[in-house]
Design an enzyme around this catalytic site. Structure first.
Site, mmCIF file in Angstrom:
data_model
loop_
_atom_site.group_PDB
_atom_site.id
_atom_site.type_symbol
_atom_site.label_atom_id
_atom_site.label_comp_id
_atom_site.label_asym_id
_atom_site.label_seq_id
_atom_site.Cartn_x
_atom_site.Cartn_y
_atom_site.Cartn_z
ATOM 1 C CD GLN A 127 4.748 -53.636 57.697
ATOM 2 O OE1 GLN A 127 4.379 -54.251 56.698
ATOM 3 N NE2 GLN A 127 4.835 -52.317 57.721
ATOM 4 N N PRO A 145 17.892 -47.399 59.705
ATOM 5 C CG PRO A 145 19.190 -49.280 59.251
ATOM 6 C CD PRO A 145 17.981 -48.843 60.001
ATOM 7 C CD GLU A 146 13.760 -47.495 57.984
ATOM 8 O OE1 GLU A 146 12.707 -47.825 58.562
ATOM 9 O OE2 GLU A 146 14.881 -47.977 58.262
ATOM 10 N NE ARG A 178 9.841 -42.818 51.508
ATOM 11 C CZ ARG A 178 10.079 -43.319 52.718
ATOM 12 N NH1 ARG A 178 9.213 -44.144 53.288
ATOM 13 N NH2 ARG A 178 11.197 -42.991 53.353
ATOM 14 C CD GLU A 235 1.748 -43.024 51.867
ATOM 15 O OE1 GLU A 235 2.116 -44.098 52.361
ATOM 16 O OE2 GLU A 235 2.412 -41.980 51.960
ATOM 17 C CG ASP A 246 5.665 -46.546 59.993
ATOM 18 O OD1 ASP A 246 4.567 -46.801 59.472
ATOM 19 O OD2 ASP A 246 6.743 -46.858 59.455
ATOM 20 C CG ASP A 266 2.097 -52.058 52.592
ATOM 21 O OD1 ASP A 266 1.784 -50.927 52.191
ATOM 22 O OD2 ASP A 266 2.774 -52.250 53.617
ATOM 23 N NE ARG A 318 10.659 -51.824 61.068
ATOM 24 C CZ ARG A 318 11.692 -51.026 60.796
ATOM 25 N NH1 ARG A 318 12.776 -51.081 61.562
ATOM 26 N NH2 ARG A 318 11.663 -50.183 59.785
#
Length: 485
Positions: A172, A230-231, A117, A444, A262, A125, A170
């Protein structure tokens, strides 16, 4: 750049809350087929007549994001390393053309996506993906990563969580300086690489020193906005019904997303209730360890300016002392996060406690005791547990994640705990091999308590691809015996 959650107003909310889409990210990532104002006007006109079939309206006005890696198929004749060698080109995208009708942030150089996705570049990452690329001599994609990141820092002041407009508020975990150093060492041209990226490294460092992000000399995660993500807008609105202060909840969810964890019981007052998240009120031991490394690298990179170099060295030393003194639990013998408002140590046992070993912050005694603690509490049959709490969140037991395995292995080795590091490496690679043999995929996250079972938890199904797992697997597999696996 399009912010669909702003431009589409109530249509964006209605799509998310309709129940037609299992994953809200699919809505946030969709390409609009015409100007958003025209689509919104068409929606309002349709609503004025009667109920709107949102699925049909979406089909008429939007296009789902394309995922080129969906067509990739594992060759059953290939082992893991051959598979990964074929997979990297599938995860590398050509530069984007600016698109006024998409939330994608265009990049001027090729970039590596995560997979599944996640069809855009993500910040932390990329660090663990770049390990595999460097290990296999693929320097050009790493150089493109660095240039894309540096350009973005210079234009917006930081590297966003991911390259979507709705992720711009934001960042990471800040591995950019570490990527620069790794690339410079790999190419044998460290000082010139430092000189090229010094301004961008300094600018990113300043971003994490902002008053809203740093308290008493230690950093915490933050997000500039206090609205639903929003996601995951539908899920956030539903969660907000259970709290008295939705704005605070939304900011803490966003800050938890900035952490990369998360979500995890690490951020929750009640491990079983996501609505109790308080990520902005925690000094994370891993974030501050990464910033210590950043300050150390900046001191090296600024060697031509002795005064500037000394200032970064002093900042690193001060941060290290705060980590050693304020994030160490001498009774347990391990590093923990610290709650800002209470100025007390967290009681959550997490793999983040090994970041001070990776960074070189720990004393030898602290590292020795940490190794013993991890062996007793977090080492599992298939690798290192993320935490020892089973909450249903994906950054908790029984899951293990490639970045945390790599950090742990490097940290343990740094302090002479080679046997434990090698044992952890063996367990992790065996887990990856087991799932690859069963599914033909690298995923993942993995179930390290029961390595043959699929990992789960969190807000979306298990994803394959998968950038950081690929990179860590290659780096660990090829570090000693290139043809062994």
């Amino acid at each position: 750049m399009l912010r669909p959650e702003i431009a589409l107003e109530e249509l964006f909310v209605d799509l998310h809350t309709s129940g037609h889409w299992a994953d809200g990210k699919a809505i946030a990532d969709s390409v609009l087929l015409s100007d958003p104002a025209e689509i919104l006007a068409a929606y309002r006109e349709a609503k004025a007549v009667g109920p709107v079939d949102l699925s049909a309206f979406y089909d008429a006005h939007f296009r789902p994001v394309r995922t080129p890696d969906e067509s990739f198929r594992t060759d059953p004749r290939h082992g893991p390393l051959e598979h990964l060698a074929r997979l990297w080109p599938v995860l590398i995208r050509a530069p984007d053309r600016p698109d006024a009708f998409s939330s994608r942030i265009s990049l001027t150089r090729p970039y590596v996506v995560v997979g599944g996705r996640f069809q855009e570049s993500y910040y932390w990452d990329s660090y663990f993906s770049h390990l595999g690329l460097l290990r296999t001599g693929q320097f050009a994609p790493v150089r493109d990563m660095l240039d894309n990141f540096a350009d973005t820092i210079r234009s917006v002041g930081h590297i966003p969580n991911g390259f979507r407009t709705y992720l711009l508020s934001r960042s990471q975990p800040p591995f950019f300086a570490s990527m620069v150093r790794d690339y410079g060492r790999a190419t044998g041209d460290l000082q010139s690489v430092y000189a090229e990226y010094l301004d961008a490294m300094r600018m990113e460092h300043r971003f994490f020193l902002q008053p809203q992000r740093t308290v008493n000399g230690l950093a915490h995660y933050w997000d500039e906005e206090e609205t639903p993500r929003p996601e995951m807008l539908g899920a956030d609105l539903e969660l907000a019904e259970r709290v008295e202060a939705p704005a605070a909840l939304f900011r803490n969810l966003r800050a938890g997303a900035e952490s990369g964890w998360d979500f995890s019981s690490r951020w929750l007052s009640d491990p079983s209730e996501l609505a109790t998240i308080h990520a902005t009120d925690i000094w994370p031991v891993d974030l501050n360890s990464i910033l210590f490394v950043t300050e150390t690298i900046l001191s090296e990179a600024a060697s031509d300016d002795p005064d500037l170099s000394r200032r970064y060295r002093a900042a690193a030393d001060a941060r290290a002392e705060k980590i050693r003194a304020g994030m160490w639990d001498d009774e347990k013998g391990y590093f923990f996060d610290r709650r800002i408002s209470r100025d007390t140590l967290s009681d959550r046992n997490t793999a983040a406690g090994l970041f001070p070993l990776w960074a070189g912050v720990a004393t030898q005694s602290q590292a020795d005791r940490s190794a013993d603690w991890v062996r007793r509490t977090l080492l599992a049959p298939g690798g290192l547990l993320t935490t020892d709490i089973e909450s249903g969140e994906q950054w908790d037991s029984p899951n293990g994640w490639a970045p945390l395995q790599w950090i742990a292995i490097q940290g343990l080795r740094r302090y002479g705990h080679d046997a434990l590091a090698d044992d952890l490496k063996r367990r992790w690679l065996n887990t990856c091999d087991l799932i690859f043999r069963k599914t033909g995929k690298f995923v993942e996250k993995y179930n390290v308590l029961s390595p043959g079972d699929a990992a789960g938890g969190g807000e979306y199904p298990l994803q394959d691809g998968f950038g950081w797992t690929n990179g860590v697997y290659q780096d660990l597999s090829l570090e000693e015996t290139p043809a062994a696996r």
